[in-house]
Design a protein around this motif. Sequence first.
Motif: not given
Length: 440
Positions: A29, A36, A98, A107-108, A110, A112-114, A116-118
């Motif tokens: 994770s 990044e 993006e 990305w949307t 996936f 995962r919540t926004r 966690r993606r952010t």
Amino acid sequence: MSALDTSRVPRGHAAPDAREDRVPARLRSARPVRTELLRGIGPWAGAAVALTIWVSMYPKVPQWQGHWTDTTDLLRVVGLLLGGPVAVAVGCWQGGRERRRGTGDLWTSFPRTRLRRTLPALAPAALWPLIGYLIGASGCLLATWPYASGPPPFVSLIAADAVAIAALGVLGFVAGRLVPWRLAAPALAVVTYVGLGMPMYTDADARWLNPGIDHFFLWDRPVWWFGPASAVWTGGLAVAALLAYAARRRAVALVPLVLAVAAAVPIARTGDAVWRPDPEAARLVCDDGVPRVCVTAVNRKLLPAVSAALAGTNAGLRGVPGAPARWIEDPRALRAGEVRLLGPADLAVRDRLPDPAYYANWAVGALLHGDCDQTSSDGSEGERAAVDVAVRQWLAPRKDFRWPEAEALLERLEAMDAERSRAYLARYLAADDCDEVPVP
């Protein structure tokens, strides 16, 4: 089927990697964040902030390298006023990545919540400008360390400014996600520069909410809560903006917003009193001369240079009625027999005075009638000014002296014997009214 058995893997499908199965979940994770941070614009942003600080601080070395307070104060201005727009621009560019790549829909998809993606995408915008500021500030503090005296630097304010840099990166990132304009990053940098600079020209107490405000007095220290409150104020605003954009329940953004406001209220209400006099910094350190030379503890390394610069002047004043008892650099009101010195740091380079004659000449100017109106009725400089300049040059000669009106008076003073010159100097120092200054 065994993880290492590839005989039953359908053609066209890759076999699972046994090494991947042995990697702990917490490390898997963390890989996106690490990727990044090490790639893209992040490292360049940190280097840009550090170089901005060093390039901006280097020409002003004589102003800050001799004092921890000056170093910290100038770091606040340079780091926030110049590094802040860099952090905002980098965050805004990172936030619009993006959209520029056209991968927003991917990305949307996936699971995962926004938020966690952010967070992985946000990490370079928040952390690298902070790291760059700390590297730049550390370099300046190391450059000051061999020369500075007095109380230590304000570490709490440096930490608060680092948080403010990171907060600007977060705010820029959120703006980049919301504003679909390719020129948003430079435009936001300009707005940030103006927004941080304008409060410097006001006297409102709320201006201390701006982390880039300068402070000028060497004998002050911030109250203990100023740094932590500033960090909560700027950091709370950034976290509130991030949660309002990315959290599943946006009402949770009210929590950091309330904390930010709670930290801002005491700063705004206290105003200039967030800086308090520091008795240790203002403590006087004196030599044994006559008249005595006294400087504050923050300039104690300069006391030998100041005493040497005033040695010739003190020899001419010693025993003369009306001569000062002490030359003093002090923030408090002067007492009888004291003459205020220009802060030696104002003319010093590190721990030396490059032009001792100029410093002594200025000190004598504070002793004489420098505050009088020295113009004649026709607007030209009158005889009073010529007398003052001649006496000043006599007591503290400068090599670049050029004043035709005073040169004849100076020759008379230099032609006097010791007894006559002391008698004249006593009459001169006893003159209270500028109109009654005796002519040699």
